[in-house]
Write a protein that holds these residues in place. Structure first.
Motif, mmCIF file in Angstrom:
data_model
loop_
_atom_site.group_PDB
_atom_site.id
_atom_site.type_symbol
_atom_site.label_atom_id
_atom_site.label_comp_id
_atom_site.label_asym_id
_atom_site.label_seq_id
_atom_site.Cartn_x
_atom_site.Cartn_y
_atom_site.Cartn_z
ATOM 1 N N THR A 1 1.016 -1.184 0.028
ATOM 2 C CA THR A 1 0.157 -0.183 -0.518
ATOM 3 C C THR A 1 0.543 1.418 0.272
ATOM 4 O O THR A 1 0.158 2.222 -0.365
ATOM 5 C CB THR A 1 -0.776 -0.155 1.485
ATOM 6 N N ARG B 1 -5.135 5.812 4.466
ATOM 7 C CA ARG B 1 -5.133 4.580 4.483
ATOM 8 C C ARG B 1 -3.697 4.382 5.661
ATOM 9 O O ARG B 1 -3.708 3.435 5.908
ATOM 10 C CB ARG B 1 -4.206 4.477 3.108
ATOM 11 N N HIS C 1 -11.227 9.521 4.623
ATOM 12 C CA HIS C 1 -11.497 8.396 3.009
ATOM 13 C C HIS C 1 -10.676 8.367 2.818
ATOM 14 O O HIS C 1 -10.385 9.915 1.789
ATOM 15 C CB HIS C 1 -12.546 8.386 3.153
ATOM 16 N N HIS C 2 -9.994 8.125 1.360
ATOM 17 C CA HIS C 2 -9.715 8.398 0.374
ATOM 18 C C HIS C 2 -10.074 8.129 -0.729
ATOM 19 O O HIS C 2 -11.131 7.028 -0.219
ATOM 20 C CB HIS C 2 -8.402 6.712 0.195
ATOM 21 N N ARG C 3 -10.131 9.048 -1.595
ATOM 22 C CA ARG C 3 -11.335 9.060 -2.810
ATOM 23 C C ARG C 3 -11.068 9.758 -3.468
ATOM 24 O O ARG C 3 -10.097 9.980 -4.371
ATOM 25 C CB ARG C 3 -12.177 9.852 -2.020
ATOM 26 N N SER D 1 -13.194 4.366 -4.012
ATOM 27 C CA SER D 1 -12.982 4.747 -2.621
ATOM 28 C C SER D 1 -12.737 3.552 -2.091
ATOM 29 O O SER D 1 -13.548 2.724 -2.613
ATOM 30 C CB SER D 1 -13.875 5.954 -1.781
ATOM 31 N N PRO D 2 -12.088 3.011 -1.080
ATOM 32 C CA PRO D 2 -11.817 1.346 -0.648
ATOM 33 C C PRO D 2 -12.810 1.628 0.577
ATOM 34 O O PRO D 2 -13.374 0.243 0.796
ATOM 35 C CB PRO D 2 -10.470 1.085 -0.065
ATOM 36 N N LYS D 3 -13.722 2.778 0.881
ATOM 37 C CA LYS D 3 -14.898 2.297 1.637
ATOM 38 C C LYS D 3 -15.237 3.568 1.925
ATOM 39 O O LYS D 3 -15.369 4.150 0.782
ATOM 40 C CB LYS D 3 -13.646 2.924 3.021
#
Length: 463
Positions: free
Chosen positions: A97, A166, A419-421, A442-444
């Motif tokens: 990552t 992250r 969040h990562h977007r 986005s992972p979440k």
């Protein structure tokens, strides 16, 4: 960061330490041993264990360190193995990552965005050339990183925010490592114990908690004064100790402490824990004695007599004799209330009848309740002395534990609420019109991402 090759012995060891299977095994082992530590009482005396389990099982348990399990070598190995497992797992995952988190120029693939279910499409009556600076400015207001890439049909504006979020999971991992490290350091190098210090006296040794041993401190504690305030019911309202810390006979720190207001110095914490009455010094009673105040219930005359231990004194008005026998540190009145320090007297009437009289020092009017009394007696010139009960602790791992809790809160907040977007605004030219597609990855938090995409699509439409 380059990881060991999986085909080498070091790579196989790395894979074992990074495996989830090892995590599960260690956690289950800690859970089982904790149950054992609950079922087997910790830090009792050897005689207690022999009486409870017998000599054979005592020998087995003693060999396995089950009587002080949480300080045993094998429990510390399990804790260390869990700590190492968390570190290796984090490094193993961060190696992958990290390419996303620390990339100077993030990777965007237009095809991924065009297939997203959350995409929104609008058709605008403007050329794609005029829309490009407009959409770049719109996204730059909300995202830290914005990049535009041209393609055959038009262009795509990519935007990204929250890439460093992250790291939230790794911050949580680090917090757990700090908590475990702090606990292990405190277990090896810390201590907790108690000491009782009489007023005017000095102590430098504590009785260790949950252990029959004692520990000598590198400083001494002197109690200059102790005061206790009672409610009308007799229950203590507040007790305060005036303490002085000495090192090499020199005063280092002076402080008055009460419950929840400890003295802290050099990593040692001293808490006000309890107190208790002290009997008068036997040598003082023999040498200086006390003053006995007598009030005749017949004549109402008041007298004072000097009493010393073992010395018979004549009472006034031919009332017989009185003898100071001893002093008690405490006396339970009617088996319930502790009256504190008490003098025990022996009164002999003129006809030879002997009566034992107890006079609590803190309650001078107590004797007025005595039946068939000739004199009401009270003690003067003798103040109640107390000892102060102190809890003494040292935990060098506490700063790591506090840092671990702070990092855990921060890591959980980042992981759950940040969040990562990545957002893509893709514009395809259709003559005088432009087809605009907005989508995100986005992972979440897919619901939050969908709302964000809808919001950007609305702004594009209005623009």
């Amino acid at each position: 960061m380059k990881l060991p090759d999986k085909g080498t012995p070091s790579g196989q060891l790395w894979a074992f330490l990074a495996s989830v299977r090892l995590t599960v095994i260690v956690l289950l082992s800690l859970a089982v041993t904790s149950i054992i530590g609950t079922l087997i009482p910790q830090n009792e005396t050897p005689a207690w264990y022999i009486d409870r389990f017998g000599e054979i099982w005592f020998g087995v348990f003693h060999t396995l360190d089950l009587f002080d399990m949480y300080h045993s070598w094998w429990f510390q190995i399990l804790m260390g193995l869990l700590t190492l497992n968390i570190i290796i797992c984090s490094m193993d995952r961060l190696a992958l990552t990290g390419k996303i988190i620390f990339a100077r120029h993030p990777s965007f693939r237009r095809a991924r965005f065009l297939k997203r279910k959350n995409r929104k499409e609008v058709r605008i009556e403007r050329s794609s050339t005029s829309l490009r600076p407009l959409y770049e400015n719109l996204l730059q207001k909300e995202f830290r990183y914005v990049r535009t890439e041209a393609h055959e049909q038009g262009f795509s504006v990519f935007a990204e925010s929250g890439r460093k979020t992250r790291l939230g999971v790794y911050i949580v991992h680090l917090s757990v490592v700090l908590l475990l490290a702090g606990a292990m350091i405190g277990s090896f190098f810390g201590f907790e114990g108690y000491m009782n210090v009489a007023e005017g006296e000095t102590e430098d040794t504590i009785q260790l908690r949950n252990s029959p041993g004692s520990r000598k401190l590198d400083l001494a504690v002197r109690c200059d004064d102790f005061n206790v305030i009672f409610y009308e019911s007799g229950a203590p309202k507040e007790f305060r100790s005036d303490l002085v810390l000495l090192r090499g006979g020199r005063e280092v720190v002076k402080k008055s402490i009460v419950v929840n207001q400890p003295l802290r110095h050099g990593g040692i914490n001293i808490f006000q824990s309890s107190y208790g009455p002290l009997p008068p010094d036997a040598r003082m009673l023999e040498k200086d004695g006390v003053v006995l105040r007598l009030i005749s219930l017949d004549s109402k005359m008041e007298y004072r007599k000097k009493l010393k231990t073992g010395k018979i004194v004549d009472l006034p008005e031919g009332g017989g004799t009185i003898l100071l026998k001893k002093a008690l540190p405490s006396f339970l009145f009617m088996g319930a209330r502790d009256m504190g320090e008490t003098l025990v007297l022996e009164k002999r009437s003129p006809d030879g009848v002997v009566t034992e009289i107890k006079l609590p020092v803190a309650f001078p009017r107590f004797d007025r309740m005595r039946r068939n009394a000739v004199f009401a007696m009270g003690v003067e010139g003798l103040t109640q002395r107390y000892y102060t009960g102190l809890q003494v602790t040292r935990d060098p791992g506490a700063p790591l534990v506090y840092a671990g809790f702070i990092l855990m809160i921060a890591g959980c907040f980042i992981s759950f609420f940040m969040h990562h977007r990545q957002i893509c605004v893709d514009v395809t030219s259709e003559g005088e019109f432009s087809r605009v597609l907005v989508s995100g990855i986005s992972p979440k938090d897919p619901i939050g991402l969908e709302k964000k995409v809808e919001k950007i699509a609305e702004r594009i439409t209005r623009a």
